[in-house]
Design a protein around this motif. Sequence first.
Motif, short mmCIF file in Angstrom:
data_model
loop_
_atom_site.label_atom_id
_atom_site.label_comp_id
_atom_site.label_asym_id
_atom_site.label_seq_id
_atom_site.Cartn_x
_atom_site.Cartn_y
_atom_site.Cartn_z
N ALA A 138 -1.28 -10.74 -2.46
CA ALA A 138 -2.23 -10.47 -2.63
C ALA A 138 -2.65 -8.98 -3.64
CB ALA A 138 -3.02 -11.40 -1.70
N ARG A 139 -2.01 -8.26 -2.05
CA ARG A 139 -3.09 -6.79 -2.01
C ARG A 139 -3.08 -5.58 -3.26
NH1 ARG A 139 -3.45 -3.14 3.03
NH2 ARG A 139 -4.57 -2.30 1.24
N LYS A 140 -0.75 -6.12 -3.52
CA LYS A 140 -0.44 -5.38 -5.18
C LYS A 140 -0.92 -6.35 -5.95
CE LYS A 140 4.43 -4.45 -2.95
NZ LYS A 140 5.28 -5.07 -2.73
N GLU A 141 -1.13 -6.63 -6.08
CA GLU A 141 -2.46 -8.31 -7.01
C GLU A 141 -3.69 -7.45 -7.53
OE1 GLU A 141 -1.78 -12.45 -6.91
OE2 GLU A 141 0.11 -12.21 -7.00
N ASP A 142 -3.77 -6.65 -6.38
CA ASP A 142 -5.93 -6.49 -7.00
C ASP A 142 -5.49 -4.75 -6.37
OD1 ASP A 142 -5.21 -5.49 -4.06
OD2 ASP A 142 -6.92 -7.16 -3.41
N GLY A 143 -4.27 -4.09 -6.39
CA GLY A 143 -4.68 -3.07 -6.25
C GLY A 143 -4.77 -2.22 -5.41
N THR A 144 -4.52 -2.35 -4.21
CA THR A 144 -5.18 -2.49 -3.01
C THR A 144 -4.09 -1.53 -1.97
OG1 THR A 144 -5.62 -4.03 -1.57
CG2 THR A 144 -7.60 -3.20 -2.98
N LEU A 145 -3.00 -1.89 -2.54
CA LEU A 145 -1.38 -1.33 -1.61
C LEU A 145 -0.39 -1.66 -2.71
CD1 LEU A 145 0.42 -1.16 0.29
CD2 LEU A 145 0.88 -3.36 0.26
N GLY A 146 0.47 -0.53 -3.12
CA GLY A 146 1.18 0.08 -3.98
C GLY A 146 1.90 -0.46 -4.32
N ALA A 147 2.43 -0.81 -6.09
CA ALA A 147 3.11 -1.48 -6.42
C ALA A 147 4.68 -1.51 -6.00
CB ALA A 147 3.37 -1.58 -7.82
N ILE A 148 5.50 0.09 -5.80
CA ILE A 148 6.73 -0.25 -5.25
C ILE A 148 6.87 0.13 -3.75
CG2 ILE A 148 8.25 1.41 -5.41
CD1 ILE A 148 7.23 1.38 -8.51
N ASP A 149 7.95 -0.83 -3.20
CA ASP A 149 7.81 -0.11 -1.72
C ASP A 149 9.07 0.70 -1.49
OD1 ASP A 149 6.32 -2.21 -1.31
OD2 ASP A 149 7.51 -3.71 -0.16
N GLN A 150 9.44 1.85 -0.17
CA GLN A 150 10.29 2.49 0.25
C GLN A 150 10.62 1.43 0.41
OE1 GLN A 150 10.47 5.25 -1.95
NE2 GLN A 150 8.90 5.16 -2.89
N SER A 151 12.33 1.83 0.96
CA SER A 151 12.55 1.09 2.62
C SER A 151 12.92 2.38 3.33
CB SER A 151 13.74 0.53 1.66
OG SER A 151 13.75 -0.44 0.73
N PHE A 152 13.03 1.54 4.93
CA PHE A 152 12.90 2.24 6.10
C PHE A 152 13.52 1.28 6.63
CE2 PHE A 152 9.04 3.70 3.62
CZ PHE A 152 9.45 6.28 4.14
N PHE A 153 14.33 2.16 7.21
CA PHE A 153 14.93 1.48 8.43
C PHE A 153 14.70 1.21 10.09
CE2 PHE A 153 17.07 2.95 13.05
CZ PHE A 153 18.08 1.69 12.86
N ALA A 154 13.73 -0.13 10.34
CA ALA A 154 13.25 -0.46 11.51
C ALA A 154 14.25 -1.12 11.94
CB ALA A 154 12.19 -0.50 10.80
N LEU A 155 13.83 -1.58 13.69
CA LEU A 155 14.22 -2.03 15.04
C LEU A 155 13.47 -3.30 15.21
CD1 LEU A 155 15.79 0.47 16.91
CD2 LEU A 155 17.28 -0.79 15.24
N ARG A 156 13.88 -4.61 15.81
CA ARG A 156 12.83 -5.45 16.24
C ARG A 156 13.68 -5.48 17.94
NH1 ARG A 156 13.31 -8.97 12.39
NH2 ARG A 156 11.51 -8.54 11.27
N ASN A 157 12.66 -5.81 18.61
CA ASN A 157 13.08 -6.26 20.55
C ASN A 157 13.43 -6.47 20.55
OD1 ASN A 157 13.22 -5.61 23.10
ND2 ASN A 157 11.78 -4.25 23.32
N LEU A 158 15.02 -6.53 20.61
CA LEU A 158 14.99 -8.62 21.11
C LEU A 158 14.72 -8.63 22.38
CD1 LEU A 158 18.55 -8.65 19.98
CD2 LEU A 158 16.93 -10.15 19.11
#
Length: 249
Positions: free
Chosen positions: A73-93
Amino acid sequence: AYRDAVAALARGDMEVGFAALRSLGWVEEVASDDRHRALARDYLAAVAAGKSALVVSPTHAEGGQVTALIREARKEDGTLGAIDQSFFALRNLAWTEAERGDPARYSTGLVVQFFKDAPGIKKGERLQIDGWDKEGRVLARRADGTTLPLPVQLAARFQVYEPFVLGLAKGDQVRVTQNGTTEDGAHKLNNGSMHTVAGFTPGGDVLLANGWVIGRDFGHLAHGYCTTSHASQGKTVDLVFVAQGAESF
């Protein structure tokens, strides 16, 4: 009417209590498929009205569904950039020390990060699980490609994570998931702190609205729209939205 509704709930008469709340317009039933979309809509309306808001969900899976709708929804209303940059992330198990010490629990691809020195391993070093040797020891691959047996007997010195790809765009809200420092080492990044993404450096690092830079390989970032009940402790916001449905069982 509110007092009567609460009294009914307190004595266990759920049907009467909820009927009273519904008559006040405080309970609305929606189809399961529409529930998350309604929550995302109300969250965005609160933010647009200048309120601070947080979505709390007991599981990452359900929280991820709500986050995806908010970002869409934020991308549709322009408050969030349209293109994502990909980043390495970790989820603690969140494995216990006993679980981290059990070789049978590991699977190829999981990431181990040490927060204390171990023989031949420095504090902060990350290793990726790469299988087992003939003796049944867990093998871990270092950044230089070499492998070594994971010292599971020193489980008190490391945590185990599941890697994933985090998509970020200009304007995103992000949450730090483990203590660390900015790319230049000048500022502390505190677990649970929230920040706004202002953009990205030419080298692909994350530029925050306060001028700090987080290295693209920092790893301990998540979207900051939805959090678990545990991670939300200590937060102060104007409005709290709870996403808790059957999928969170």
